[in-house]
Design an enzyme around this catalytic site. Structure first.
Site, PDB file in Angstrom:
ATOM      1  N   CYS A   2       0.841  -1.205  -0.191  1.00  0.00           N
ATOM      2  CA  CYS A   2      -0.255  -0.012  -0.132  1.00  0.00           C
ATOM      3  C   CYS A   2       0.804   1.223  -0.195  1.00  0.00           C
ATOM      4  CB  CYS A   2      -0.764  -0.010   1.123  1.00  0.00           C
ATOM      5  SG  CYS A   2      -1.454  -1.582   1.540  1.00  0.00           S
ATOM      6  N   ARG A   3       0.333   2.410   0.023  1.00  0.00           N
ATOM      7  CA  ARG A   3       0.962   3.843   0.304  1.00  0.00           C
ATOM      8  C   ARG A   3       0.095   4.497   1.252  1.00  0.00           C
ATOM      9  NH1 ARG A   3       4.205   1.833  -1.104  1.00  0.00           N
ATOM     10  NH2 ARG A   3       5.616   1.812  -3.149  1.00  0.00           N
TER      11      ARG A   3
END
Lengths: 275, 275, 275, 275
Positions: A2-3
């Site tokens: 993810c970010r």
């Protein structure tokens, strides 16, 4: 993979963080540069602290780049402490209850990375969650179980110690089940007063994590970014991936460390899992 | 810049086309290789002809790679004539009424490309749609207006001529409004009996378009693809982007041409817009 | 308080069951007549057995009356064994992983009713699920835990006994936790060959449950319903709520009983929870 | 038959209007008492003016009673001028671009009622929309066309006159097409400074519309509603349906009238369509 992004400082509109920077989080949802997955389109979440002690959370199951409500809210919501997360699922369903940030009372938690072979460890890890918390699990992600373990181990009293104990516990369960390299993580958590950001991996290189340099340096490095001109000196960003490509603006968080962003002096300390 | 696929031949499960090939359409939704946009996550649609003359259509607003229902249906639905489309929006909302394929009676229509400066031309183009059709427009895309223009110009009687007249009309309206390079298109349409596939651009290179070679060649090129072994000889695929990287399996559609896939002899003919 | 329908018999289009009857399941999603909640708009699911041993499942989080894909698929999918469910949530999130029918291998499970104070019992019930099944839980409903308990207690070998043991276990856990009136249920399950339908309540009146009379009677009662004219004699419907108001077409399932719909002779037997 | 609410006065949290009242708008989404449809589950929208001249809009396609983000945002967003709308579709798709309130620049517009046989009149009405506005239509509802007609007829300069001309125009087009009883409406619009609320029907009884009495009376009638205690004297609510059942708190808007809620003296004036 993810970010995420965590911000503390002068109140900002979400838009200033999510849409305006050169390589913004929304841009990263379509084209991440670091990490295994280049598309983070499996839902998203933002959270912010406002007048109340309890943070507000807004989550969506569509890709962040498509969410008109997010764009709209971003122009109207302003906060001194903001979390944002875009998700690339490692297999669990795309549903709001699997989107970060997770919340418990005043606390927010978000994560990039994974617990290896979580499916094999899930039951044993879940049973260790405090009985009073167990039934509040709503989704099916490793991240939520990790958060509830940290709560079980005292997150609300001593966040770094609780995370160290949760990771130590996960690693010991993993070892007993012959799961190698169980933990890769960059985690952010907050109670509205401070932000804790952790970077750790049992083996090898943890997920990327950066924190912004002094606001003064940010201003010099990005003279064209309007919002940096008005930030208070102690404003600070922690990000999975720099929001722009210029050197000098971002420091890499060293592995096996955590940072504390708080009123007064920030801190950087070693992170050592405990059993 | 979207991606699409049209199939006619021995009845296949949707899964065989959408998920199993090496560089399948679902894979392209995350990682397209040709074209401007590498992510096609702004909704999708599949359509197929079964026992009834009217095709079934299934559309979603989430990215195709995330849609569990699509994966599920793909394992259970089998058809001799299948359309599938993954969308990368050029700005219009992500809603089912903007997803391809579009349907009118027995007819299906899907498109990759765009009408340049559509916002400026939309009113004039929409007014040319036959009054009996106008109120059935449900979405806000250039593709739907293009389809309704082709219907207005006689699609149900002579599909190639109707598309040539629709494109000729769009180009003349564009010229009057000083819009250059108005049309870039790869279009597929069907009535359940035949498939017509068009590749054209007013100026420059049109969007990519490929059709499969003889089934015999497909079998030799992809000896590991189980489904090719049982296809009837006249089975045929038309695709925005090859489903795999091996040479010999795919022919590029020449620009300013259209192909007809039909029982008996297929055909390849020049496409010339008419005013 | 949900609504469901199970059908076995001559292959029918989903549409014939879901949309065409006077007081169809889709109509019930907006205006149920029996039960506490009159709106069942919190998601839905349909499942059917076709050529493969494993059933297909299609679920949505919007109200069934709004789902265009459901309407579309219903016109094109035909099956001899169909489950359909419309949900009125008792608090858990509206997400696909909480929609019925639930599936495990060849098995389908759907439920109307509830486990009282499930939040308080959830952990203890979940721990009793077989470790090899635990990690496959995807949602947060009482129904899914109930299904996994029945699987744990041998559903695949002896369905009625397994459900009797699951209910007995839930009641004993409830008793230990001083939860009164723990179980109210109408449950349907199938393996593709037979349908089992249960109606039971620890205390008081269980949720409503009806099964259709002989096809001959259905034809006489609803002479205007086209589809009944072609049904094979042993076709059978089980429903939460009759699909129309005419007398003679529907028999109420007696409380504390279950029915088996199978090739050959159907059966009606007492249901007695076992500890 | 939708339901809506407009508020102007002391800044309130959305929650105080949407969730807390006895018969709140969210309650009405499940169980409306007045009007044809008792369920308003086909999407919703809220809008509010904050620091900026342009209002924020949040829309959803799920039923309002299920939207966790709406509940969440409602606890954190406070505004002195709020619009909220829950939709019962008369046939057009459930998509965000069909949800009210509609916005154009500083202006908001929402509607309960309908243009009769809109499908037959749509083209002629749409062609009358100013060419500079036409391409901005995103959805397919009668309400959006009505709004764009009012904008065409000068809404931004003289709102009541523009609405009177739009209705007059719709009625004349309807007459030419032999559509009887073309307009039934309760409309709210705002520019952030004032709210205009219209109640009108070409023939027969228009949709219900109520405005709150003096704050002092509200306080006496609902002594248990906390939020009324702190409202400034000129705070005012306009609603499709009273938020509670006690007499004295709500005045019915007379038919063929409109009200203006503004700083200083409110006004109630006759509404007379103009051709």
């Amino acid at each position: 993979m993810c970010r995420w992004l965590a911000y503390s400082g002068s109140p900002l509109f979400l838009e200033d963080l999510l849409y305006k920077p050169e390589h913004s989080l929304i841009d990263q949802s379509l084209h991440a540069r670091l990490g295994v997955e280049t598309t983070n389109g499996d839902g998203f979440g933002v959270a912010w602290y406002a007048e109340e002690p309890f943070p507000a959370v807004y989550k969506g199951v569509d890709p962040a780049w498509n969410d008109r409500n997010l764009r709209e809210l971003s122009r109207h919501i302003r906060s001194p402490l903001i979390f944002a997360h875009i998700r690339a699922s490692t297999g669990t369903p795309v549903q709001q209850s699997n989107c970060h940030p997770f919340r418990h009372g005043r606390w927010l938690w978000m994560h990039n990375g994974q617990i290896a072979r979580f499916h094999d460890l899930k039951r044993e890890l879940s049973l260790a969650i405090h009985p009073s918390l167990y039934a509040d699990i709503e989704g099916s992600t490793d991240t939520e179980v990790f958060f509830f373990l940290a709560l079980t181990f005292g997150l609300e009293d001593d966040p770094p110690a609780a995370v160290e104990r949760a990771v130590g516990f996960i690693e010991s369960v993993a070892r007993a089940n012959r799961v190698e390299e169980p933990v890769r993580m960059s985690v952010a958590l907050s109670n509205g007063d401070a932000i804790w950001a952790f970077r750790y991996s049992t083996v090898g290189e943890p997920p990327s994590l950066y924190f912004s340099t002094k606001v003064e340096t940010l201003r010099q490095t990005y003279p064209d970014v309007e919002v940096f001109k008005t930030l208070a000196a102690e404003s600070r960003l922690v990000v999975s991936e720099p929001l722009g490509s210029r050197k000098g603006a971002w420091n890499e968080m060293p592995r096996s460390h955590y940072g504390v962003i708080q009123p007064g002096q920030d801190a950087l300390r070693p992170f050592i899992p405990r059993e």
